[in-house]
Design an enzyme around this catalytic site. Structure first.
Site, PDB file in Angstrom:
ATOM      1  N   VAL A 228      72.459   7.399   5.158  1.00  0.00           N
ATOM      2  CA  VAL A 228      71.307   7.978   3.959  1.00  0.00           C
ATOM      3  C   VAL A 228      72.027   9.534   3.868  1.00  0.00           C
ATOM      4  O   VAL A 228      71.938  10.096   2.917  1.00  0.00           O
ATOM      5  CB  VAL A 228      70.094   8.230   4.386  1.00  0.00           C
ATOM      6  N   GLY A 229      72.737   9.911   5.055  1.00  0.00           N
ATOM      7  CA  GLY A 229      73.456  11.281   4.906  1.00  0.00           C
ATOM      8  C   GLY A 229      74.157  11.277   3.671  1.00  0.00           C
ATOM      9  O   GLY A 229      74.413  12.261   2.923  1.00  0.00           O
TER      10      GLY A 229
ATOM     11  N   CYS B  77      68.428  10.426  18.920  1.00  0.00           N
ATOM     12  CA  CYS B  77      69.900  10.556  18.264  1.00  0.00           C
ATOM     13  C   CYS B  77      70.963  10.836  19.045  1.00  0.00           C
ATOM     14  O   CYS B  77      71.946  10.330  18.889  1.00  0.00           O
ATOM     15  CB  CYS B  77      69.773  11.666  17.119  1.00  0.00           C
TER      16      CYS B  77
ATOM     17  N   GLU C  78      72.250  16.384   9.837  1.00  0.00           N
ATOM     18  CA  GLU C  78      72.373  16.214  11.252  1.00  0.00           C
ATOM     19  C   GLU C  78      72.056  14.665  11.332  1.00  0.00           C
ATOM     20  O   GLU C  78      70.908  14.055  11.271  1.00  0.00           O
ATOM     21  CB  GLU C  78      70.867  16.790  11.982  1.00  0.00           C
TER      22      GLU C  78
ATOM     23  N   GLY D 151      68.691  12.366   9.669  1.00  0.00           N
ATOM     24  CA  GLY D 151      68.482  10.858   9.650  1.00  0.00           C
ATOM     25  C   GLY D 151      70.112  10.001   9.805  1.00  0.00           C
ATOM     26  O   GLY D 151      70.904  10.647  10.601  1.00  0.00           O
TER      27      GLY D 151
ATOM     28  N   PRO E 150      73.542   8.303   9.284  1.00  0.00           N
ATOM     29  CA  PRO E 150      74.790   8.751   8.247  1.00  0.00           C
ATOM     30  C   PRO E 150      74.811   7.899   7.040  1.00  0.00           C
ATOM     31  O   PRO E 150      75.282   8.529   6.009  1.00  0.00           O
ATOM     32  CB  PRO E 150      75.858   7.997   9.170  1.00  0.00           C
TER      33      PRO E 150
HETATM   34  P1  NAD Z   1      66.764   7.408   7.631  1.00  0.00           P
HETATM   35  O1  NAD Z   1      68.179   7.981   7.513  1.00  0.00           O
HETATM   36  O2  NAD Z   1      66.485   6.000   7.396  1.00  0.00           O
HETATM   37  O3  NAD Z   1      65.720   8.330   7.248  1.00  0.00           O
HETATM   38  C1  NAD Z   1      65.647   9.683   7.263  1.00  0.00           C
HETATM   39  C2  NAD Z   1      64.823  10.228   6.113  1.00  0.00           C
HETATM   40  O4  NAD Z   1      65.305  10.033   4.681  1.00  0.00           O
HETATM   41  C3  NAD Z   1      63.594   9.655   5.862  1.00  0.00           C
HETATM   42  O5  NAD Z   1      62.412  10.952   5.442  1.00  0.00           O
HETATM   43  C4  NAD Z   1      63.512   8.736   5.028  1.00  0.00           C
HETATM   44  O6  NAD Z   1      62.315   8.559   3.864  1.00  0.00           O
HETATM   45  C5  NAD Z   1      64.722   9.470   4.060  1.00  0.00           C
HETATM   46  N1  NAD Z   1      65.394   8.280   3.305  1.00  0.00           N
HETATM   47  C6  NAD Z   1      65.473   7.043   3.604  1.00  0.00           C
HETATM   48  N2  NAD Z   1      66.353   6.654   2.503  1.00  0.00           N
HETATM   49  C7  NAD Z   1      66.669   7.500   1.482  1.00  0.00           C
HETATM   50  C8  NAD Z   1      67.353   7.278   0.386  1.00  0.00           C
HETATM   51  N3  NAD Z   1      67.924   6.427  -0.161  1.00  0.00           N
HETATM   52  N4  NAD Z   1      67.274   8.503  -0.327  1.00  0.00           N
HETATM   53  C9  NAD Z   1      66.846   9.629   0.245  1.00  0.00           C
HETATM   54  N5  NAD Z   1      66.108   9.813   1.383  1.00  0.00           N
HETATM   55  C10 NAD Z   1      66.003   8.646   1.921  1.00  0.00           C
HETATM   56  O7  NAD Z   1      66.868   7.707   9.325  1.00  0.00           O
HETATM   57  P2  NAD Z   1      65.500   7.315  10.386  1.00  0.00           P
HETATM   58  O8  NAD Z   1      65.545   5.803  10.427  1.00  0.00           O
HETATM   59  O9  NAD Z   1      64.321   7.966   9.996  1.00  0.00           O
HETATM   60  O10 NAD Z   1      66.286   8.000  11.649  1.00  0.00           O
HETATM   61  C11 NAD Z   1      67.043   7.525  12.590  1.00  0.00           C
HETATM   62  C12 NAD Z   1      68.398   8.111  12.145  1.00  0.00           C
HETATM   63  O11 NAD Z   1      68.354   9.444  12.457  1.00  0.00           O
HETATM   64  C13 NAD Z   1      69.473   7.575  13.178  1.00  0.00           C
HETATM   65  O12 NAD Z   1      70.796   7.383  12.861  1.00  0.00           O
HETATM   66  C14 NAD Z   1      69.412   9.066  14.255  1.00  0.00           C
HETATM   67  O13 NAD Z   1      70.616   9.011  14.899  1.00  0.00           O
HETATM   68  C15 NAD Z   1      69.272   9.942  13.299  1.00  0.00           C
HETATM   69  N6  NAD Z   1      68.912  11.312  13.839  1.00  0.00           N
HETATM   70  C16 NAD Z   1      69.636  12.044  14.077  1.00  0.00           C
HETATM   71  C17 NAD Z   1      69.014  13.408  14.606  1.00  0.00           C
HETATM   72  C18 NAD Z   1      69.895  14.716  14.777  1.00  0.00           C
HETATM   73  O14 NAD Z   1      69.517  15.860  14.927  1.00  0.00           O
HETATM   74  N7  NAD Z   1      71.353  14.524  14.555  1.00  0.00           N
HETATM   75  C19 NAD Z   1      67.941  13.511  15.027  1.00  0.00           C
HETATM   76  C20 NAD Z   1      67.117  12.608  14.984  1.00  0.00           C
HETATM   77  C21 NAD Z   1      67.644  11.227  14.390  1.00  0.00           C
END
Ligand code: NAD
Length: 474
Positions: free
Chosen positions: A198-199, A250, A216, A194, A196
């Protein structure tokens, strides 16, 4: 959703998976193989259902889902099936002089109960791909797919429910509330894909239990096109990679750094390729069944505002710009002469917009890249080996494809992941297996006299002499 209810359910699922882990702490090769085969079967059986669910979620063309979600998942499973025996094999290591008489090896064991949190942009692939390695490494897993692609999430839940016992693999649907409850549990590993932002939330929660994490993440992945590049070839590949999944990838080429001498040719070539891919009959790209949409209104507005902000700050727009709010449609858009202070140069775009910056020397291009966080990917289009070498040496990125985009992700013997802000840890192939395994050191000592006993206390002059000798000769 009722928080107490969510917590009770999650507590129960976590306990059940932990019980199973304690009962079967280290599944055999055959058991792991059978899990991977079950996974492959359920994916192949649901091929059309997966395409349909993703299409319902954001109008992605079924063939694109086939190519970018189902095919890579199946190839990863098959690669894991082929390599599993060698990944699981204990690795013998040599014996240092001080440990004379011992034998040593490393073995891999499952981490235990793992949490997989996945994003919406490749909603199927990014939930299943980590599961391949979790199962190959012998773990149990709870998957939390994204709430933004509800059709795919509910299909994933159904498929997993049909294939595995809940105490082995299960799916918890939901959003932040459910993810937060899950993150409170002392998992043995968390694999998060997801943003950075939320990471950081995930890593903080994991630190409470010192749970290991794979993060990731994303970021701004630059594409460099130098003066020696084959412009037609570069345009063909960049337009394809940028517009795949509507730019919501991503490792999408985020922004273009092009040598001044080839900029106008490249812009013309990209315009031409975009038309060929998505508007061959010149009826408008919005009519194309192959061009998918922004996932929701929030993301549509965010990306539309990035275009507006760049134009307000002086950028030119040689292609695109058309938007349709009710459809979450944004036309493929090129923005030229984008000033550094434009918002589009600050955040990951995640949409079909390509800002273009130009350079005279490679040093200038490198300086622009270095001012930003370390990217997930960096692409180089160049026929000059010297320039390729210079750029590899003077930049850093999770992965690089030279003279193409995206493709390093498709090679299962290459590690996939980011650096710092774009991620921690690597996945795919044996790297994914390692991420979900504990590499355990096993040293076997002989019974009776050993090479270490002479060093036990009391520390007389002989002990000191032996250490002196070791310091001198080892
Ligand atoms: P996101 O971080 O918003 O959400 C990812 C997951 O985290 C979802 O399941 C969501 O429900 C959960 N989440 C959201 N907020 C949270 C919180 N406060 N606490 C715990 N969990 C929470 O990301 P997104 O919008 O779904 O995806 C897009 C992002 O992901 C982009 O930055 C993209 O570059 C990245 N991404 C990275 C890869 C990779 O392999 N490196 C692949 C795909 C997407």
């Amino acid at each position: 959703m009722n928080t107490t209810l969510t917590n009770t359910n999650i507590d129960r699922l976590f306990e059940k998976q932990t019980e199973r882990y304690h009962k079967y702490p280290n599944p055999t090769y055959k058991e792991r193989l059978s899990n991977l085969r079950k996974l492959e079967k359920v994916v192949l059986e649901n091929r059309e259902a997966i395409q349909e669910a993703i299409h319902q979620d954001f109008k992605k063309a079924p063939t694109e889902s086939d190519f970018t979600e189902i095919l890579p998942t199946v190839l990863e499973i098959r690669h894991a099936i082929k390599k599993l025996k060698s990944w699981m094999k204990p690795k013998k290591v040599g014996m240092p002089l001080v440990l004379f008489g011992t034998s040593a090896k490393t073995i891999t064991e499952p981490k235990g109960v793992c949490l997989i949190i996945s994003p919406w942009n490749y909603p199927f692939l990014l939930a299943f791909s980590p599961l391949v390695y979790a199962l190959a490494a012998g773990n149990n897993a709870i998957i939390k797919p994204s709430e933004l692609t509800p059709n795919t999430s509910s299909l994933i839940k159904k498929m997993i429910g049909q294939t595995f016992e809940k105490d082995q693999v299960t799916v918890v649907e939901g959003a932040v509330e459910e993810a937060t409850s899950l993150l409170e549990k002392p998992f043995n590993h968390i694999f998060f894909t997801g943003s950075p932002a939320v990471g950081k939330v995930v890593m903080k929660a994991a630190s409470k239990h010192l749970t290991s994490v794979t993060l990731e993440l994303g970021g701004k992945s630059p594409v460099i096109v130098d003066q020696t590049a084959d412009v037609e070839d570069a345009a063909e590949k960049i337009a394809w990679g940028k517009l795949m999944n509507n730019g919501q990838t991503c490792i999408s080429p985020d922004y273009l750094l092009v040598h001044k001498s080839v900029k106008s040719d490249l812009i013309k070539a990209i315009q031409d390729k975009v038309g060929k891919y998505y508007d061959p009959t010149e009826q408008g790209i919005e009519k194309s069944p192959d061009y998918c949409r922004m996932v929701n209104q929030k993301h549509f507005e965010r990306v539309a505002n990035l275009i507006g902000d760049a134009l307000d700050k002086g950028a030119k727009m040689p292609l695109g710009g058309k938007t349709q709010g009710e459809e979450n449609f944004i036309e493929p858009t090129l923005l030229d002469e984008v000033p550094a202070e434009a918002q589009i140069m600050e955040e990951e775009i995640f949409g079909p917009i390509m800002p273009i910056l130009s350079f005279n020397t490679l040093e200038e291009a490198v300086q622009i890249i270095r001012k930003k966080a370390k990217p997930l990917s960096l692409y180089i289009f160049s026929r000059s080996k010297k320039n390729q070498k210079y750029l590899l040496k003077n930049t850093t990125a999770g992965g690089t494809t030279i003279n193409d985009v995206i493709l390093h992700i498709a090679h299962n013997d290459l590690p996939f992941g980011g650096v710092n802000n774009s991620g921690i840890g690597k996945t795919h192939g044996k790297y994914g297996y390692s991420e979900f395994s504990n590499e355990r050191a096993v040293l076997k000592q002989r019974v009776g006299l050993t090479s270490v006993k002479p060093f036990y206390p009391p520390y007389n002059a002989n002990v000191k002499k032996m250490i002196d000798l070791l310091l001198k000769w080892m």
